[in-house]
Design an enzyme around this catalytic site. Structure first.
Site, PDB file in Angstrom:
ATOM      1  N   ARG A 232       0.859  -1.186   0.000  1.00 47.36           N
ATOM      2  CA  ARG A 232       0.000   0.000   0.000  1.00 47.36           C
ATOM      3  C   ARG A 232       0.896   1.237   0.000  1.00 47.36           C
ATOM      4  O   ARG A 232       1.919   1.267   0.706  1.00 47.36           O
ATOM      5  CB  ARG A 232      -0.918   0.038   1.226  1.00 47.36           C
ATOM      6  CG  ARG A 232      -2.126  -0.878   1.144  1.00 47.36           C
ATOM      7  CD  ARG A 232      -3.130  -0.451   0.065  1.00 47.36           C
ATOM      8  NE  ARG A 232      -4.260  -1.362   0.004  1.00 47.36           N
ATOM      9  CZ  ARG A 232      -4.365  -2.414  -0.796  1.00 47.36           C
ATOM     10  NH1 ARG A 232      -3.378  -2.710  -1.630  1.00 47.36           N
ATOM     11  NH2 ARG A 232      -5.444  -3.172  -0.795  1.00 47.36           N
ATOM     12  N   GLU A 261      -2.340   7.467  -5.124  1.00 48.08           N
ATOM     13  CA  GLU A 261      -2.663   6.764  -6.366  1.00 48.08           C
ATOM     14  C   GLU A 261      -4.113   6.921  -6.813  1.00 48.08           C
ATOM     15  O   GLU A 261      -4.416   6.775  -7.997  1.00 48.08           O
ATOM     16  CB  GLU A 261      -2.323   5.279  -6.253  1.00 48.08           C
ATOM     17  CG  GLU A 261      -3.219   4.483  -5.311  1.00 48.08           C
ATOM     18  CD  GLU A 261      -2.873   2.996  -5.296  1.00 48.08           C
ATOM     19  OE1 GLU A 261      -1.688   2.652  -5.151  1.00 48.08           O
ATOM     20  OE2 GLU A 261      -3.816   2.183  -5.421  1.00 48.08           O
TER      21      GLU A 261
END
Ligand code: NAI
Length: 328
Positions: A232, A261
Site C-alpha cells: 500500500r 494513487e
C-alpha cells in the site's frame, strides 16, 4: 441482491458478470466518494476496490440509503472505517487471499527489471543500440533480502526468492511457524533493513505501519539498496524516498502502489497534465519503476476475486457463516 459496483473497468465487469450467482449488478466507473453516495439509493450492497473511500461520513450516508453490506473485491481494507461500519451495522466482507502468487511474482518482476534493466535493453535494441554500457546488474543469488510481512503474499514471495538463492530475513509481529521450519529467520525491523540488498514490503497499511519507510528507517538501509512496495502506498513516505534517491542512499525503487494513487491509477491520463509533482519527480529517476497497482492483475486472480466476492454475497443472503467478514 442489488449490488452497486464502484471503480469498475471493462475487465472487472467481464469477470463479475461471468461469475455472478444471480445478483443485480450496477456498474460505475467512478470511485466511491461522498459525492457518489447518491448513486447507492435502493442498493442492498456495494462492491468496492482499493481506492473507494468508505470513511465514517460515507458509511453513515450509505446506511441512510439502506446499504447493509460492503463486498471488498480486494484483501486490503485500509480504505474502510471498520469501527464506524460496526456501529452502523454494515457488514464488511473481503477477499482475503486470491492468488498471492500474482502479487509475489509481480514483486519479483520489478526486482528483475530494476536490476537487469531489461526495459532499457528492449528500447535500446529496437533503436539498433547493442551497447552494454550502464546495463550492469548484480546477482540475485547470494543477495540479502528483507521481507516485511510474511502473510499470504510474503510467504509466496519468500518461496520464490529463496529459489533464486537469496538469503532472506523477515519482520512480522506474528512469525509463521511453517516458514521458520523452512529456515526463515525473523529479526527486528532495524536489523532487517541494515542487512538487506533488497527490502520488499508485504504488510498491510494500518495506523502502526503508516510511513514505515521514512527518513529515519531509510537511513538504516545499506547504501544503494533496493526498495519494493507492492502493498500500500501509505507504507512509504514519498518525500523521504525522493530525498534518499537523490542522495543515492536508495539505489532502486519499485512501486506498484503510491500514496496518492487514487487520482492517477487505473485511468488513462496520457493526454492530461499530471498535477502530482511527487509522482512526476519519481518518474524522472532512471532507477525507479512504477506500475499502476497491477500486482493482482492475472487471469487466475481476477477469477478468484469474482468467485469469492459472490460466495461472500451469497453467504450474507442465505445467513450462512460470514467466513470473510472483517471486524474492527
Ligand atoms: P496477510 O494479511 O495475509 O499478511 C500480512 C502480514 O503482515 C501478516 O502476517 C501480519 O502479521 C504482517 N504485518 C502486519 N503489520 C506488520 C508490520 N508493521 N510489520 C511487519 N509485518 C506486519 O496479507 P497479504 O494477503 O499477504 O497481503 C499483504 C498486503 O498486500 C495487503 O495488505 C495489501 O495491502 C497488499 N496487496 C496488494 C496487491 C496489489 O495488487 N499490489 C493485491 C493484494 C494485496
Amino acid at each position: 441482491m442489488k449490488i452497486i459496483v464502484f471503480s469498475t473497468c471493462a475487465y472487472d465487469q467481464e469477470f463479475l458478470n461471468s461469475y455472478n450467482t444471480g445478483h443485480e449488478l450496477i456498474f460505475f466507473e467512478q470511485a466511491l466518494t461522498m459525492q457518489h453516495v447518491v448513486l447507492t439509493q435502493g442498493a442492498d450492497a456495494l462492491c468496492l476496490f482499493v481506492n473507494d473511500l468508505a470513511n465514517a461520513e460515507v458509511l453513515a450516508a450509505l446506511r441512510e440509503n439502506g446499504v447493509k453490506l460492503i463486498l471488498l473485491r480486494c484483501a486490503g481494507f485500509n480504505n474502510v472505517d471498520l469501527e464506524a461500519a460496526a456501529e452502523l451495522g454494515i457488514k464488511i466482507l473481503r477477499v482475503p487471499a486470491y492468488s498471492p502468487e500474482a502479487v509475489a511474482e509481480h514483486a519479483l518482476a520489478m526486482i528483475l527489471t530494476l536490476n537487469r534493466k531489461t526495459h532499457k535493453a528492449y528500447n535500446r535494441i529496437r533503436e539498433g543500440n547493442f551497447s552494454l554500457e550502464k546495463l550492469m546488474g548484480f546477482n540475485l543469488h547470494g543477495s540479502k533480502v528483507a521481507l516485511i510481512g510474511t502473510g499470504n503474499i510474503g510467504k509466496a514471495f519468500y518461496r520464490i526468492i529463496k529459489g533464486f538463492g537469496c538469503s532472506v530475513v523477515a519482520v512480522d509481529p506474528y512469525p509463521d511457524a511453517e516458514l521458520v521450519a523452512e529456515g526463515l529467520r525473523y529479526v527486528k525491523l532495524e536489523a532487517a533493513l541494515c542487512e538487506a540488498d533488497i527490502v520488499s514490503l508485504h504488510c498491510p497499511l494500518s495506523t502502526y505501519s503508516f510511513h514505515l519507510i521514512n527518513k529515519q528507517t531509510l537511513a538504516l538501509f545499506k547504501k544503494g539498496a533496493m526498495l519494493i512496495n507492492t502493498s500500500r502506498g501509505g507504507l512509504v513516505n514519498t518525500h523521504d524516498v525522493i530525498s534518499a534517491l537523490k542522495s543515492g542512499q536508495l539505489g532502486y525503487l519499485g512501486l506498484d502502489v503510491y500514496e496518492q494513487e487514487s487520482n492517477l491509477f487505473f485511468h488513462d491520463l496520457s493526454e492530461d497534465i499530471i498535477q502530482d509533482d511527487l509522482i512526476a519527480r519519481l518518474i524522472s529517476f532512471p532507477n525507479v519503476l512504477i506500475t499502476a497497482h497491477q500486482g493482482f492483475f492475472t487471469r487466475e486472480a481476477m477469477q478468484q476475486i469474482a468467485e469469492i466476492t459472490f460466495s461472500n454475497a451469497d453467504a450474507f443472503v442465505t445467513g450462512a457463516t460470514l467466513v470473510n467478514e472483517i471486524k474492527p
